[in-house]
Design an enzyme around this catalytic site. Structure first.
Site, PDB file in Angstrom:
ATOM      1  N   HIS A 151      17.693 -33.882  29.585  1.00 21.24           N
ATOM      2  CA  HIS A 151      19.117 -33.425  30.104  1.00 21.24           C
ATOM      3  C   HIS A 151      18.504 -32.265  31.307  1.00 21.24           C
ATOM      4  CE1 HIS A 151      21.210 -34.911  26.879  1.00 21.24           C
ATOM      5  NE2 HIS A 151      20.173 -34.438  25.996  1.00 21.24           N
TER       6      HIS A 151
ATOM      7  N   SER B 161      23.868 -34.431  22.617  1.00 17.77           N
ATOM      8  CA  SER B 161      23.203 -35.314  23.134  1.00 17.77           C
ATOM      9  C   SER B 161      23.189 -36.767  22.370  1.00 17.77           C
ATOM     10  CB  SER B 161      21.604 -34.524  22.894  1.00 17.77           C
ATOM     11  OG  SER B 161      20.676 -35.550  23.848  1.00 17.77           O
TER      12      SER B 161
END
Length: 297
Positions: free
Chosen positions: A187, A78
């Site tokens: 996400h 991430s």
């Protein structure tokens, strides 16, 4: 609080890197890290610049003491993908700090606080988690968001969808299904609301060709300079497949180093591939051990 305080006493580069980041966004990040309050530090638009700065500072220390350091490939989970791109000199550090601050602000705005979140599902395989999410979607959007390791998957979505999915996951045999202390459904498709503004920010950067392959979360592929913005935009609303990232990097290297204040990735890597030695750098002792290891190679 006090993250990296002992490292900063030993290595001035830590404080210098935080000062550079603070100047870039007009906020004293070191004071925030040392004094909090925690609820302010944990806001995603603060946490993202702090994490990027922490990982970059530690990498700089290692490079200062290990001039022969040879990074053959990198990946980041991430936010860590931005750290990897800084390490590969694909983007200037100060620009990256500004970019992830913008990313955090847009992610925070995409879904109002309390309306979305994430949960960790332990003990179910990928197919079972996808099935649970599909069944729970009648209550609200919920999707797989992080494929962290076999049997460890994070889901994200609307609060009601997450709650329903946790119930169904436990009924399906999950060892645990518990909400995470995060401020949004990262996400997941709910983050598409942030994409248009973030696309403009990404395309305003003067990207450079990475000095070594950086494997992107969106597809576990490395990319030429021109495709980096597209990969980072997709990462905003697509699952992070860390299992695939480790497998991709593994084809290049036998040793991995986790640059940053924690050791979460080292634990995940061990579950993914027990033959890949992953060394942490988040404590003074572990950082010194990594420096010694690299100097001895």
């Amino acid at each position: 609080m006090g993250m990296l305080a002992d490292l900063a006493q030993e290595f001035p580069l830590i404080g210098e890197t935080f000062a550079e980041a603070s100047d870039a966004i007009g906020q004293d990040l070191w004071a925030l890290v040392q004094d909090g309050p925690a609820e302010t530090l944990n806001l995603t638009y603060n946490a993202q610049p702090v994490l990027l700065t922490s990982s970059t500072a530690i990498l700089r220390v290692v490079r200062e003491h290990c001039p022969a350091l040879n990074i053959v490939a990198a990946a980041g989970h991430s936010l860590g993908e931005y750290s990897a791109l800084v390490a590969a000199d694909a983007i200037d550090f100060a620009q990256a700090v500004q970019l992830v601050r913008k990313r955090g602000e847009l992610m925070d705005q995409a879904v109002p606080a309390g309306e979305g979140g994430m949960a960790a599902v332990i003990g179910l395989d990928e197919e079972a988690v996808r099935s649970v999410c599909e069944q729970a979607s009648s209550a609200g959007v919920v999707e797989p968001a992080n494929f962290n390791a076999p049997g460890q998957i994070v889901i994200a979505g609307a609060a009601a969808g997450i709650e329903k999915a946790c119930e169904l996951a436990k009924a399906a045999g999950a060892k645990r299904a518990l909400p995470l202390a995060v401020s949004g459904p990262f996400h997941s498709s709910l983050m598409r609301a942030a994409a248009e503004d973030f696309s403009a920010a990404l395309n305003a950067i003067d990207w450079r060709a990475p000095e070594f392959p950086v494997y992107h979360n969106a597809d576990n592929q490395s990319a030429p300079m021109a495709e980096i913005p597209e990969k980072l935009l997709a990462q905003l609303y697509s699952p992070v497949n860390w299992t695939g990232a480790v497998q991709a990097v593994r084809s290049h290297a036998d040793v991995a180093v986790e640059f940053g204040p924690g050791k979460v990735l080292a634990g995940l890597n061990k579950r993914i591939d027990k033959t890949l030695a992953t060394h942490g750098t988040g404590t003074l002792d572990s950082l010194k051990a990594v420096v010694t290891m690299i100097q001895g190679q």
